[in-house]
Design an enzyme around this catalytic site. Structure first.
Site, mmCIF file in Angstrom:
data_model
loop_
_atom_site.group_PDB
_atom_site.id
_atom_site.type_symbol
_atom_site.label_atom_id
_atom_site.label_comp_id
_atom_site.label_asym_id
_atom_site.label_seq_id
_atom_site.Cartn_x
_atom_site.Cartn_y
_atom_site.Cartn_z
ATOM 1 N N GLY A 1 1.982 2.167 10.742
ATOM 2 C CA GLY A 1 2.977 3.232 10.639
ATOM 3 C C GLY A 1 3.627 3.611 11.961
ATOM 4 C CB SER B 1 4.537 -1.969 11.990
ATOM 5 O OG SER B 1 4.163 -0.610 12.189
ATOM 6 N N GLY C 1 2.585 -1.124 4.240
ATOM 7 C CA GLY C 1 2.762 0.289 3.905
ATOM 8 C C GLY C 1 4.227 0.629 3.736
ATOM 9 N N GLY C 2 4.835 1.147 4.811
ATOM 10 C CA GLY C 2 6.213 1.637 4.762
ATOM 11 C C GLY C 2 7.201 0.696 4.093
ATOM 12 C CG HIS D 1 -6.113 2.103 4.775
ATOM 13 N ND1 HIS D 1 -5.699 3.068 5.659
ATOM 14 C CD2 HIS D 1 -5.105 1.190 4.715
ATOM 15 C CE1 HIS D 1 -4.493 2.757 6.117
ATOM 16 N NE2 HIS D 1 -4.105 1.610 5.556
ATOM 17 C CG ASN E 1 -1.723 1.236 1.388
ATOM 18 O OD1 ASN E 1 -1.782 2.064 0.473
ATOM 19 N ND2 ASN E 1 -2.373 1.398 2.537
ATOM 20 C CD1 TRP E 2 3.455 0.778 -2.938
ATOM 21 C CD2 TRP E 2 3.859 2.093 -4.711
ATOM 22 N NE1 TRP E 2 4.224 0.066 -3.818
ATOM 23 C CE2 TRP E 2 4.496 0.855 -4.920
ATOM 24 C CE3 TRP E 2 3.970 3.077 -5.693
ATOM 25 C CZ2 TRP E 2 5.225 0.569 -6.069
ATOM 26 C CZ3 TRP E 2 4.699 2.799 -6.835
ATOM 27 C CH2 TRP E 2 5.332 1.551 -7.020
ATOM 28 C CE LYS E 3 -0.221 3.291 4.664
ATOM 29 N NZ LYS E 3 -0.286 3.414 6.111
ATOM 30 C CD GLU F 1 -3.157 5.645 6.441
ATOM 31 O OE1 GLU F 1 -3.036 5.660 5.203
ATOM 32 O OE2 GLU F 1 -2.322 5.115 7.201
ATOM 33 C CD GLU G 1 -3.889 -2.382 6.925
ATOM 34 O OE1 GLU G 1 -2.812 -2.700 6.439
ATOM 35 O OE2 GLU G 1 -4.429 -1.271 6.728
HETATM 36 P P1 PGA Z 1 2.386 0.175 7.598
HETATM 37 O O1 PGA Z 1 0.986 0.457 6.872
HETATM 38 O O2 PGA Z 1 2.908 -1.137 7.065
HETATM 39 O O3 PGA Z 1 3.275 1.345 7.225
HETATM 40 O O4 PGA Z 1 2.126 0.093 9.065
HETATM 41 C C1 PGA Z 1 0.089 -0.564 6.617
HETATM 42 C C2 PGA Z 1 -1.172 -0.012 6.001
HETATM 43 O O5 PGA Z 1 -1.603 1.066 6.408
HETATM 44 O O6 PGA Z 1 -1.753 -0.625 5.100
#
Ligand code: PGA
Length: 295
Positions: A220, A260, A281-282, A142, A57-59, A144, A214
């Site tokens: 994050g 994470s 994500g990251g 998601h 998930n590149w956001k 966010e 999640e």
């Molecule tokens: P993260 O993000 O791996 O940076 O914690 C995961 C996500 O939000 O899908």
């Protein structure tokens, strides 16, 4: 720090209706667990042909130029014929990324869309547009988007249905806040999210669904859920799918953990019987992603 109750109210305008529904659900579930659930109980047998799915998930990261560079950097690192590898990328990166991963094992995903096909919806992008650009997977719900952009379960449910109708495979996200985790109401919260988000979705569709658990407190933050915490909720989700649909559907649906996940903890998380992959994500923005794919 908000209390658990105010946290729930902040997140959904349907708290009262939800509570009535939950109470009703609970009665049915109790009845089911007494009568039938034993014969349907999931045996933790991963050989039931659920293919692992590792999605990045590149956001809101990577310009089109940077996106192509990342695809090239990861190309050899993410090779694995036994895993579905997906890059969920910002809308503007979709076309160049689709081009860059042509002929590789990487599938393209999007991070958002709107439920109408076309029209006066300034700034939005539709499912047919995504499909035409080569998108196969779409992240829906998601945290966010729920928290920052105010998406609620009614819209998320409409998005899941629209995605299926348009031939996209949803990666449906769920997860609890730290307050709900501490209040020990996270299980009810997850069940409620999934139940509402899948309202009116058929068993055949759910067999092609990916659900990402999640926990918000792990996104994050560098704080990963332990493998046992993640497995507990992924198992709960599978059991819920068995209750809402049937055991064959529960055995088919793929459930990811996200929050994470990294090259160091992926193998342990992915060894759990109900964790079929990760939403990352990251760590999806660097070479580590290759190690997660091959963990
Ligand atoms: P993260 O993000 O791996 O940076 O914690 C995961 C996500 O939000 O899908």
């Amino acid at each position: 720090m908000p209390s658990a109750a105010s946290d729930i109210i902040r997140r959904t305008p349907f708290v009262r209706l939800h509570d009535v529904f939950l109470a009703y659900e609970h009665q049915i579930c109790t009845y089911w667990s007494e009568v039938d659930v034993k014969q349907y109980f999931y045996r933790g047998d991963k050989t039931m042909a659920r293919r692992r799915i590792i999605a990045g998930n590149w956001k809101m990261n990577k310009t089109p130029t940077e996106a192509v560079a990342l695809c090239n950097e990861l190309k050899d690192l993410v090779k694995n014929d036994d895993v579905d590898v997906v890059y969920c990328v910002p809308a503007i990166d979709i076309v160049p990324v689709a081009e860059a991963v042509k002929g590789t094992n990487v599938h393209v995903g999007a991070e958002n869309f709107y439920i109408e096909d076309k029209g006066a919806f300034t700034g939005e992008i539709s499912a047919p547009m995504l499909k035409d650009a080569g998108v196969e997977y779409i992240i829906i719900g998601h945290s966010e988007r729920r928290d920052i952009f105010g998406e609620n379960d009614v819209l998320i449910n409409a998005k899941v249905k629209k995605a299926f109708a348009a031939g996209l495979k949803p990666i449906l996200c769920c997860g609890e806040s730290l307050a709900l985790r501490k209040a020990d109401t996270y299980k009810e919260w997850i069940e409620r999210q999934i139940t509402w988000d899948l309202s009116g979705v058929s068993a055949d569709q759910v067999k092609n669904l990916v659900i990402a658990y999640e926990p918000i407190w792990a996104i994050g933050t560098g704080e990963t859920a332990t493998a046992d915490q993640a497995e507990e909720v992924c198992k709960l989700i599978r059991e819920l799918i068995a209750k809402l649909y049937d055991q064959a559907t529960a055995d088919a649906v793929r459930i990811q953990y996200g929050g994470s996940m990294n090259a160091g903890n992926a193998a342990e998380l992915l060894s759990k019987p109900n964790i079929d992959g990760g939403l990352i994500g990251g760590a999806s923005l660097k070479a580590d992603f290759g190690q997660i794919v091959n963990a």
